[in-house]
Write an enzyme that holds these catalytic residues in place. Sequence first.
Site, short mmCIF file in Angstrom:
data_model
loop_
_atom_site.label_atom_id
_atom_site.label_comp_id
_atom_site.label_asym_id
_atom_site.label_seq_id
_atom_site.Cartn_x
_atom_site.Cartn_y
_atom_site.Cartn_z
N ASP A 17 0.84 -1.20 0.00
CA ASP A 17 0.00 0.00 0.00
C ASP A 17 0.88 1.26 0.00
O ASP A 17 2.00 1.24 0.51
CB ASP A 17 -0.90 -0.02 1.25
N GLY A 18 0.33 2.33 -0.56
CA GLY A 18 1.01 3.63 -0.48
C GLY A 18 1.64 4.12 -1.77
O GLY A 18 2.29 5.17 -1.78
N GLY A 20 0.15 5.41 -4.39
CA GLY A 20 -0.47 6.67 -4.81
C GLY A 20 0.09 7.84 -4.02
O GLY A 20 0.47 8.87 -4.60
N ARG A 21 0.15 7.70 -2.69
CA ARG A 21 0.66 8.79 -1.85
C ARG A 21 2.14 9.07 -2.16
O ARG A 21 2.58 10.21 -2.17
CB ARG A 21 0.49 8.43 -0.36
N HIS A 34 2.82 3.28 -8.92
CA HIS A 34 2.63 1.85 -9.17
C HIS A 34 3.84 1.27 -9.91
O HIS A 34 4.26 0.15 -9.65
CB HIS A 34 1.35 1.61 -9.98
N GLU A 64 -12.10 -4.83 -4.90
CA GLU A 64 -12.62 -3.47 -4.68
C GLU A 64 -11.90 -2.43 -5.55
O GLU A 64 -12.40 -1.31 -5.74
CB GLU A 64 -12.48 -3.05 -3.21
N ASN A 65 -10.72 -2.77 -6.06
CA ASN A 65 -9.93 -1.78 -6.81
C ASN A 65 -10.56 -1.36 -8.14
O ASN A 65 -10.14 -0.36 -8.74
CB ASN A 65 -8.50 -2.29 -7.05
N ARG A 185 1.62 -5.06 6.14
CA ARG A 185 0.95 -4.01 5.36
C ARG A 185 1.78 -2.74 5.47
O ARG A 185 2.14 -2.31 6.57
CB ARG A 185 -0.47 -3.74 5.85
N GLU A 204 1.04 -13.76 12.15
CA GLU A 204 1.48 -12.54 12.83
C GLU A 204 1.24 -11.38 11.85
O GLU A 204 1.35 -11.57 10.63
CB GLU A 204 2.97 -12.62 13.15
C1 FPP Z 1 -1.90 0.24 -3.31
O1 FPP Z 1 -1.42 1.55 -3.30
C2 FPP Z 1 -1.38 -0.48 -4.42
C3 FPP Z 1 -2.12 -1.06 -5.42
C4 FPP Z 1 -3.59 -1.04 -5.50
C5 FPP Z 1 -1.50 -1.73 -6.54
C6 FPP Z 1 -0.33 -2.60 -6.19
C7 FPP Z 1 0.44 -2.74 -7.40
C8 FPP Z 1 1.77 -2.68 -7.49
C9 FPP Z 1 2.71 -2.60 -6.36
C10 FPP Z 1 2.30 -2.69 -8.85
C11 FPP Z 1 3.13 -3.82 -9.21
C12 FPP Z 1 2.63 -5.16 -8.94
C13 FPP Z 1 2.98 -6.20 -9.72
C14 FPP Z 1 2.60 -7.58 -9.36
C15 FPP Z 1 3.72 -5.98 -10.95
P1 FPP Z 1 -2.46 2.73 -3.40
O2 FPP Z 1 -2.62 3.10 -4.81
O3 FPP Z 1 -3.72 2.33 -2.70
O4 FPP Z 1 -1.74 3.85 -2.59
P2 FPP Z 1 -2.42 5.00 -1.74
O5 FPP Z 1 -3.10 4.33 -0.58
O6 FPP Z 1 -1.27 5.84 -1.34
O7 FPP Z 1 -3.39 5.71 -2.63
#
Ligand code: FPP
Length: 239
Positions: A17-18, A20-21, A34, A64-65, A185, A204
């Site tokens: 996660d994270g 986008g930020r 990403h 949900e994405n 996470r 854990e």
């Molecule tokens: C969450 O961050 C991340 C995702 C929804 C996508 C995860 C994808 C990758 C790490 C890309 C690569 C993966 C592979 C398997 C090639 P967010 O967008 O929710 O961040 P935020 O909470 O800061 O908005």
Amino acid sequence: MTKSPRSGPEHVAIIMDGNGRWAQSRGKPRLFGHHAGAKRVREIVRACPDHGVKYLTIFAFSTENWKRTQSEVAGLMSLFRRYIQREARDLLAEGVRVRFIGDRVRLDAKLQRLMDELELLTSKNDKVHLTIALNYGGRDEVARATKRLARDVKAGRLDPETVNDETLTRYLDTCLLPDPDLVVRTSGEARISNFLLWQSAYAEYEFIDTLWPDFTRDVFAGIVRDYAGRERRFGAVLT
Ligand code: FPP
């Protein structure tokens, strides 16, 4: 069942996660984050053998994405296709067996084909088992498993009186994987967001502030070390 406090995790699952930020704090579009996240995936997969981590399961796209903007969803799907195409050869050479979990039906045909091919290509590998959750939701997985189980009961292939938790486990997308020992996470959120709900019963949890694109192999090493110092009792009393 107990595990020695000194042993490291065999199976680590990560909610990445994270992204986008991370991008927005640099004045960049979310997809930039990403792409940076995908580079970390590569780094962490390669770090697994150094820490005795045999199974790595990563949450790449949740059920949900789809609610994100159309352009972000399209960008992520394109990133997944390119990741598979670019990494396939190295993953094969490095002994990584790749599997996908989640409901593939909603993914585009080309991505589904690439996923099937990568699974087949790496199916003889056994050094690291990388499982990528794509269009995955824990409740959706249990519902799909239950549907398959019910069909087998209806067809007379399964006696409902014999059904127990191990039976359902065999119908899950993760049927060939051990349960995760450690679920991580990133980005400071302390939620599990529908990830491996059934499988994480005794895992854990580690919630860390680091944003996924900053999650280096050193951060990973620290978390694995920290885990080895914990005591896992699985409901029992250690003597
Ligand atoms: C969450 O961050 C991340 C995702 C929804 C996508 C995860 C994808 C990758 C790490 C890309 C690569 C993966 C592979 C398997 C090639 P967010 O967008 O929710 O961040 P935020 O909470 O800061 O908005």
